[in-house]
Design a protein around this motif. Structure first.
Motif, PDB file in Angstrom:
ATOM      1  N   VAL A  88      45.376   1.698 -49.289  1.00  0.00           N
ATOM      2  CA  VAL A  88      45.907   1.271 -50.583  1.00  0.00           C
ATOM      3  C   VAL A  88      47.250   1.961 -50.813  1.00  0.00           C
ATOM      4  O   VAL A  88      47.348   3.189 -50.792  1.00  0.00           O
ATOM      5  CB  VAL A  88      44.929   1.602 -51.715  1.00  0.00           C
ATOM      6  CG1 VAL A  88      45.511   1.173 -53.060  1.00  0.00           C
ATOM      7  CG2 VAL A  88      43.593   0.920 -51.472  1.00  0.00           C
ATOM      8  N   ILE A  89      48.284   1.158 -51.046  1.00  0.00           N
ATOM      9  CA  ILE A  89      49.648   1.657 -51.215  1.00  0.00           C
ATOM     10  C   ILE A  89      50.118   1.336 -52.627  1.00  0.00           C
ATOM     11  O   ILE A  89      50.077   0.179 -53.046  1.00  0.00           O
ATOM     12  CB  ILE A  89      50.610   0.998 -50.203  1.00  0.00           C
ATOM     13  CG1 ILE A  89      50.011   0.992 -48.796  1.00  0.00           C
ATOM     14  CG2 ILE A  89      51.961   1.693 -50.213  1.00  0.00           C
ATOM     15  CD1 ILE A  89      50.768   0.107 -47.822  1.00  0.00           C
ATOM     16  N   THR A  90      50.594   2.343 -53.354  1.00  0.00           N
ATOM     17  CA  THR A  90      51.123   2.094 -54.694  1.00  0.00           C
ATOM     18  C   THR A  90      52.643   2.063 -54.659  1.00  0.00           C
ATOM     19  O   THR A  90      53.286   2.696 -53.824  1.00  0.00           O
ATOM     20  CB  THR A  90      50.673   3.166 -55.696  1.00  0.00           C
ATOM     21  OG1 THR A  90      51.392   4.374 -55.456  1.00  0.00           O
ATOM     22  CG2 THR A  90      49.183   3.438 -55.587  1.00  0.00           C
ATOM     23  N   GLY A  91      53.220   1.333 -55.584  1.00  0.00           N
ATOM     24  CA  GLY A  91      54.668   1.202 -55.676  1.00  0.00           C
ATOM     25  C   GLY A  91      55.034  -0.201 -56.105  1.00  0.00           C
ATOM     26  O   GLY A  91      54.238  -1.131 -55.973  1.00  0.00           O
ATOM     27  N   GLN A  92      56.251  -0.367 -56.618  1.00  0.00           N
ATOM     28  CA  GLN A  92      56.646  -1.654 -57.181  1.00  0.00           C
ATOM     29  C   GLN A  92      57.827  -2.290 -56.473  1.00  0.00           C
ATOM     30  O   GLN A  92      58.180  -3.426 -56.779  1.00  0.00           O
ATOM     31  CB  GLN A  92      56.973  -1.465 -58.673  1.00  0.00           C
ATOM     32  CG  GLN A  92      55.793  -0.931 -59.471  1.00  0.00           C
ATOM     33  CD  GLN A  92      56.126  -0.682 -60.934  1.00  0.00           C
ATOM     34  OE1 GLN A  92      57.263  -0.425 -61.284  1.00  0.00           O
ATOM     35  NE2 GLN A  92      55.121  -0.751 -61.791  1.00  0.00           N
ATOM     36  N   ASP A  93      58.431  -1.592 -55.517  1.00  0.00           N
ATOM     37  CA  ASP A  93      59.631  -2.110 -54.864  1.00  0.00           C
ATOM     38  C   ASP A  93      59.257  -3.051 -53.724  1.00  0.00           C
ATOM     39  O   ASP A  93      58.212  -2.898 -53.077  1.00  0.00           O
ATOM     40  CB  ASP A  93      60.469  -0.953 -54.321  1.00  0.00           C
ATOM     41  CG  ASP A  93      61.874  -1.393 -53.941  1.00  0.00           C
ATOM     42  OD1 ASP A  93      62.720  -1.504 -54.850  1.00  0.00           O
ATOM     43  OD2 ASP A  93      62.119  -1.642 -52.751  1.00  0.00           O
ATOM     44  N   ILE A  94      60.149  -4.019 -53.443  1.00  0.00           N
ATOM     45  CA  ILE A  94      59.891  -4.989 -52.380  1.00  0.00           C
ATOM     46  C   ILE A  94      59.810  -4.316 -51.005  1.00  0.00           C
ATOM     47  O   ILE A  94      59.168  -4.828 -50.083  1.00  0.00           O
ATOM     48  CB  ILE A  94      60.981  -6.086 -52.377  1.00  0.00           C
ATOM     49  CG1 ILE A  94      60.580  -7.236 -51.444  1.00  0.00           C
ATOM     50  CG2 ILE A  94      62.335  -5.494 -51.980  1.00  0.00           C
ATOM     51  CD1 ILE A  94      61.522  -8.410 -51.506  1.00  0.00           C
ATOM     52  N   SER A  95      60.422  -3.149 -50.853  1.00  0.00           N
ATOM     53  CA  SER A  95      60.351  -2.433 -49.577  1.00  0.00           C
ATOM     54  C   SER A  95      58.914  -2.085 -49.213  1.00  0.00           C
ATOM     55  O   SER A  95      58.564  -2.018 -48.028  1.00  0.00           O
ATOM     56  CB  SER A  95      61.197  -1.163 -49.636  1.00  0.00           C
ATOM     57  OG  SER A  95      60.763  -0.313 -50.678  1.00  0.00           O
ATOM     58  N   ILE A  96      58.055  -1.869 -50.225  1.00  0.00           N
ATOM     59  CA  ILE A  96      56.651  -1.559 -49.964  1.00  0.00           C
ATOM     60  C   ILE A  96      55.939  -2.778 -49.393  1.00  0.00           C
ATOM     61  O   ILE A  96      55.078  -2.674 -48.510  1.00  0.00           O
ATOM     62  CB  ILE A  96      55.946  -1.090 -51.246  1.00  0.00           C
ATOM     63  CG1 ILE A  96      56.702   0.074 -51.876  1.00  0.00           C
ATOM     64  CG2 ILE A  96      54.517  -0.674 -50.948  1.00  0.00           C
ATOM     65  CD1 ILE A  96      56.788   1.291 -51.001  1.00  0.00           C
ATOM     66  N   ASP A  97      56.290  -3.971 -49.875  1.00  0.00           N
ATOM     67  CA  ASP A  97      55.702  -5.197 -49.322  1.00  0.00           C
ATOM     68  C   ASP A  97      56.090  -5.374 -47.854  1.00  0.00           C
ATOM     69  O   ASP A  97      55.262  -5.760 -47.025  1.00  0.00           O
ATOM     70  CB  ASP A  97      56.165  -6.415 -50.131  1.00  0.00           C
ATOM     71  CG  ASP A  97      55.732  -6.341 -51.582  1.00  0.00           C
ATOM     72  OD1 ASP A  97      54.530  -6.151 -51.822  1.00  0.00           O
ATOM     73  OD2 ASP A  97      56.589  -6.454 -52.466  1.00  0.00           O
TER      74      ASP A  97
END
Length: 318
Positions: A88-97
């Motif tokens: 499970v990865i948290t974060g809101q930036d498109i780089s995380i996707d």
């Protein structure tokens, strides 16, 4: 009094500190606690004993963190029924996707899941075992640095790895042509200036709160401080429409909205935080390799506003 107990959120309100500080006190053993389901609680008698000890001590209760984060929901994440690791990865930036897609390709059997929450909430969730990797960009006004002061304070005694994801510019969203001539943080003191804010717990909100604190400016004196949007593009759109004079966000988001100019104020470091456990060793190693892989970096370079000069660099390891 022995029959009364408090949640960590209630303790934070009573002591006028953040939940992060409460978790810190519990972890260090300063506040005895017990668990009811997934919730930590503290007996009223133990809280009173702690307060009496502090009153007798020459040292004050730590107040490094203001109450910025919203309550973190109980963990909704379950193990993958196939036995493959769920990350499970948290974060809101498109780089995380983009990172999550690369992890699916390179980590055999892994199932990356995205949790869209702010930096501070993500760190608290990692502390509580509700996620596995956190993307964070939290500015610390005392040191003028990003992330490490928060991470080191939260994960006392826990082995962790901090690796850089990217660096980007953050600053003011202003109307086209910057009619109010906003150039720096001190311009937030201009009479009548209106702002549109982000929700508690996200990096840009923490950045604003720290800058206001350094300016000695009360948040309630800033018109629109209580107006919150859930993403930087919505903040930029409010400025473009004239509903606010200024907003705070990253340069990439400014390029996506017509009618907005961007004023660079600070270079923001976005790091990934992972707890070092035996069961995490293989996928953590794989993530570091992905961050240093040219294919992954080429995908990030296609997005304006990213600086990859530190990508994949270990910022801190314990």
């Amino acid at each position: 009094m022995s029959d009364i107990s408090y949640t960590t959120e209630e303790i934070g309100k009573l002591l006028k500190v953040s939940k992060v500080t409460v978790y810190d006190l519990i972890k260090k053993g300063d506040l005895p606690s017990f668990r009811v389901g997934k919730q930590m609680r503290v007996d009223a008698a133990d809280l009173e004993a702690y307060k009496n000890r502090e009153k007798a001590s020459p040292f004050k209760l730590p107040s490094d963190f203001q109450e910025r984060s919203q309550p973190v929901p109980a963990a909704p994440f379950a193990s993958n029924s196939t036995g493959n690791p769920t990350i499970v990865i948290t974060g809101q930036d498109i780089s995380i996707d983009i990172l999550a897609r690369q992890m699916e390709k390179h980590i055999v059997g892994a199932r990356p899941l995205r949790a869209y929450m702010g930096s501070l909430d993500g760190l608290i969730a990692l502390y509580r075992g509700e996620c596995d990797m956190v993307s964070t960009h939290l500015f610390d006004g005392e040191t003028g640095t990003y992330n490490l002061p928060y991470i080191s304070r939260i994960f006392i005694g826990s082995p962790f790895l901090v690796v850089n994801l990217l660096t980007r510019h953050t600053g003011f969203f202003v109307a086209k042509g910057n009619p109010l001539k906003l150039r720096g943080w001190s311009d937030l003191k201009k009479p009548g200036l209106s702002i549109v804010n982000r929700e508690k717990g996200v990096g840009s909100r923490v950045l604003l709160d720290e800058q206001l604190r350094l300016l000695g400016m009360k948040a309630e004196l800033l018109k629109g401080y209580g107006t919150e949007e859930s993403n930087p593009i919505a903040v930029a759109a409010k400025v473009a429409s004239g509903e606010a004079d200024v907003g705070i966000g990253n340069e990439k988001s400014a390029t996506m909205i017509d009618g907005v100019d961007f004023i660079r104020l600070i270079e923001e470091r976005v790091d990934l935080v992972m707890l070092k456990k035996p069961e995490n060793h293989e996928w953590i190693q794989a993530v570091v390799e992905i961050l240093n892989d040219e294919t992954f970096r080429a995908q990030l370079r296609a997005i304006p506003g990213y600086d990859l000069s530190k990508t994949g660099q270990i910022m801190l390891e314990t």
